[in-house]
Design an enzyme around this catalytic site. Structure first.
Site, mmCIF file in Angstrom:
data_model
loop_
_atom_site.group_PDB
_atom_site.id
_atom_site.type_symbol
_atom_site.label_atom_id
_atom_site.label_comp_id
_atom_site.label_asym_id
_atom_site.label_seq_id
_atom_site.Cartn_x
_atom_site.Cartn_y
_atom_site.Cartn_z
ATOM 1 N N ARG A 57 0.844 -1.208 0.000
ATOM 2 C CA ARG A 57 0.000 0.000 0.000
ATOM 3 C C ARG A 57 0.876 1.254 0.000
ATOM 4 O O ARG A 57 0.548 2.243 -0.620
ATOM 5 C CB ARG A 57 -0.898 0.021 1.247
ATOM 6 C CG ARG A 57 -1.934 -1.077 1.253
ATOM 7 C CD ARG A 57 -2.896 -0.903 2.409
ATOM 8 N NE ARG A 57 -3.707 0.297 2.235
ATOM 9 C CZ ARG A 57 -4.411 0.860 3.225
ATOM 10 N NH1 ARG A 57 -4.402 0.354 4.424
ATOM 11 N NH2 ARG A 57 -5.122 1.935 2.993
ATOM 12 N N ARG A 106 8.895 -28.529 5.677
ATOM 13 C CA ARG A 106 9.375 -27.788 4.510
ATOM 14 C C ARG A 106 10.779 -28.172 4.046
ATOM 15 O O ARG A 106 11.217 -27.710 2.988
ATOM 16 C CB ARG A 106 9.292 -26.281 4.782
ATOM 17 C CG ARG A 106 7.882 -25.809 5.112
ATOM 18 C CD ARG A 106 6.889 -26.127 4.004
ATOM 19 N NE ARG A 106 5.550 -25.632 4.327
ATOM 20 C CZ ARG A 106 4.545 -25.557 3.473
ATOM 21 N NH1 ARG A 106 4.697 -25.965 2.229
ATOM 22 N NH2 ARG A 106 3.357 -25.118 3.849
HETATM 23 C C1 LIG Z 1 4.081 -30.708 0.433
HETATM 24 C C2 LIG Z 1 3.038 -29.753 0.948
HETATM 25 C C3 LIG Z 1 1.962 -29.421 0.126
HETATM 26 C C4 LIG Z 1 0.954 -28.543 0.575
HETATM 27 N N1 LIG Z 1 -0.085 -28.203 -0.248
HETATM 28 C C5 LIG Z 1 -1.025 -27.324 0.166
HETATM 29 C C6 LIG Z 1 -2.106 -26.904 -0.663
HETATM 30 O O1 LIG Z 1 -2.217 -27.331 -1.808
HETATM 31 N N2 LIG Z 1 -2.992 -25.997 -0.185
HETATM 32 C C7 LIG Z 1 -2.897 -25.496 1.077
HETATM 33 O O2 LIG Z 1 -3.738 -24.685 1.490
HETATM 34 N N3 LIG Z 1 -1.899 -25.879 1.899
HETATM 35 C C8 LIG Z 1 -0.970 -26.767 1.474
HETATM 36 N N4 LIG Z 1 0.060 -27.116 2.301
HETATM 37 C C9 LIG Z 1 0.103 -26.557 3.658
HETATM 38 C C10 LIG Z 1 -0.420 -27.569 4.671
HETATM 39 O O3 LIG Z 1 -1.725 -27.985 4.354
HETATM 40 C C11 LIG Z 1 -0.440 -26.901 6.059
HETATM 41 O O4 LIG Z 1 -1.271 -25.782 6.036
HETATM 42 C C12 LIG Z 1 0.953 -26.508 6.495
HETATM 43 O O5 LIG Z 1 1.772 -27.631 6.578
HETATM 44 C C13 LIG Z 1 0.916 -25.784 7.849
HETATM 45 O O6 LIG Z 1 0.058 -26.425 8.752
HETATM 46 P P1 LIG Z 1 0.614 -27.298 9.965
HETATM 47 O O7 LIG Z 1 -0.557 -27.910 10.621
HETATM 48 O O8 LIG Z 1 1.659 -28.209 9.465
HETATM 49 O O9 LIG Z 1 1.376 -26.200 10.874
HETATM 50 P P2 LIG Z 1 0.851 -25.164 11.949
HETATM 51 O O10 LIG Z 1 -0.329 -24.430 11.469
HETATM 52 O O11 LIG Z 1 2.053 -24.355 12.319
HETATM 53 O O12 LIG Z 1 0.446 -26.061 13.167
HETATM 54 C C14 LIG Z 1 1.398 -26.773 13.925
HETATM 55 C C15 LIG Z 1 0.719 -27.901 14.659
HETATM 56 O O13 LIG Z 1 -0.219 -27.336 15.584
HETATM 57 C C16 LIG Z 1 -1.389 -28.138 15.633
HETATM 58 N N5 LIG Z 1 -2.534 -27.349 15.157
HETATM 59 C C17 LIG Z 1 -2.528 -26.419 14.165
HETATM 60 N N6 LIG Z 1 -3.736 -25.886 14.007
HETATM 61 C C18 LIG Z 1 -4.538 -26.485 14.902
HETATM 62 C C19 LIG Z 1 -5.910 -26.375 15.195
HETATM 63 N N7 LIG Z 1 -6.692 -25.510 14.540
HETATM 64 N N8 LIG Z 1 -6.412 -27.149 16.148
HETATM 65 C C20 LIG Z 1 -5.629 -28.017 16.833
HETATM 66 N N9 LIG Z 1 -4.310 -28.188 16.599
HETATM 67 C C21 LIG Z 1 -3.768 -27.430 15.648
HETATM 68 C C22 LIG Z 1 -1.125 -29.355 14.774
HETATM 69 O O14 LIG Z 1 -0.563 -30.382 15.542
HETATM 70 C C23 LIG Z 1 -0.101 -28.845 13.780
HETATM 71 O O15 LIG Z 1 0.696 -29.855 13.200
HETATM 72 C C24 LIG Z 1 1.051 -27.997 1.879
HETATM 73 C C25 LIG Z 1 2.144 -28.342 2.693
HETATM 74 C C26 LIG Z 1 3.147 -29.186 2.240
HETATM 75 C C27 LIG Z 1 4.320 -29.495 3.146
#
Ligand SMILES: Cc1cc2nc3c(=O)[nH]c(=O)nc-3n(C[C@H](O)[C@H](O)[C@H](O)COP(=O)(O)OP(=O)(O)OC[C@H]3O[C@@H](n4cnc5c(N)ncnc54)[C@H](O)[C@@H]3O)c2cc1C
Length: 236
Positions: free
Chosen positions: A85, A161
């Site tokens: 912005r 990652r």
């Molecule tokens: C190879 C790859 C492909 C992907 N493709 C896509 C895609 O096409 N589209 C897309 O949108 N995303 C995609 N992602 C992102 C993926 O879906 C996750 O959003 C990303 O890994 C971050 O989420 P997380 O749960 O791992 O981590 P964080 O959000 O940091 O969470 C860490 C941990 O906290 C806990 N946690 C998180 N949220 C909650 C909750 N609400 N309630 C309870 N516990 C919780 C879980 O144990 C989680 O593992 C991709 C990721 C990878 C590695």
């Protein structure tokens, strides 16, 4: 480029071990004992203590698309991003993937980016505000963020990652992050060497459907006790 802000503590393990020790009514004035206690907590999966330590980082030179992927990690992170912005983006830089390799491909890619930059500039010259002209900007454009992330989230981020299933740009970001933190202090080096690992290295097996083969798939693993293993080895 990733810069570790010097507000980041050099001794995250001492910090973790100290807070854990307080909870156990243990003396917490010995840094070495604090470090040992921290490592024991981390190895035992006592995740909450890891949230007391973390890093503050300036990440630049990665695309907005890559940073959008980073933003899916919502737990344990706080972020601020360069403003489209208020900052004039006429001279934006952008990511060029290695697969855009022939001269023709490079020319097509560059032409499109130049055309966006020209249209952006022309709208601004004609009186459109930066914040409105910014809607033209591409996902491949470089951006800058200030990321605050706790150690628990950082370890999870690396597991996801550094995995070969992650897109190459965010894998490069993770690898750079691992490198700069391991150069920041001895304790960060220990953490990077032992805990900043792709999830297959951390678990010993792969849970991805499309496994790269670096580790066996979980479904191909049989867990047996040491005694059973020794018996099998000796043929009994
Ligand atoms: C190879 C790859 C492909 C992907 N493709 C896509 C895609 O096409 N589209 C897309 O949108 N995303 C995609 N992602 C992102 C993926 O879906 C996750 O959003 C990303 O890994 C971050 O989420 P997380 O749960 O791992 O981590 P964080 O959000 O940091 O969470 C860490 C941990 O906290 C806990 N946690 C998180 N949220 C909650 C909750 N609400 N309630 C309870 N516990 C919780 C879980 O144990 C989680 O593992 C991709 C990721 C990878 C590695």
């Amino acid at each position: 480029m990733i810069e570790v802000l010097n507000i980041t503590e050099k001794n995250p393990l001492e910090h973790i071990g100290m807070v854990a020790g307080i909870c156990w009514n243990s003396p917490v004035d010995n840094p070495e004992k604090n470090r040992k206690r921290a490592v024991s907590c981390i190895n035992s999966g006592h995740g909450r203590v890891m949230e007391y330590a973390g890093a503050e980082l300036v990440i630049s030179g990665y695309s907005a698309r890559c940073i959008r992927e980073l933003y899916t990690h919502i737990i344990g992170t706080t972020r601020l991003q360069e403003s489209t912005r208020y900052v004039n983006m006429e001279d934006f830089k952008y990511y060029v993937p290695a697969t855009v390799e022939s001269e023709k491909q490079k020319a097509t890619y560059k032409e499109c980016m130049s055309s966006i930059a020209e249209s952006y500039s022309s709208l601004i010259e004609s009186g459109v505000s930066k914040e409105d002209a910014a809607n033209l900007l591409p996902l491949g454009m470089d951006t800058k963020i200030v990321l605050k992330i706790n150690l628990r989230a950082l370890i999870h981020f690396m597991e996801m990652r550094l995995c070969t299933r992650a897109y190459k740009e965010i894998r490069a970001l993770s690898a750079e992050l691992k490198k700069v933190l391991s150069e920041y202090s001895e304790e960060w080096k220990f953490i990077a060497d032992n805990y900043f690992l792709p999830k297959c290295e951390a678990a010993g097996f792969c849970i991805e459907e499309k496994c790269c083969g670096r580790k066996p798939k979980k479904s191909d693993i049989v867990i047996i006790s040491k005694e059973e293993y020794e018996a099998l080895k000796s043929g009994k």
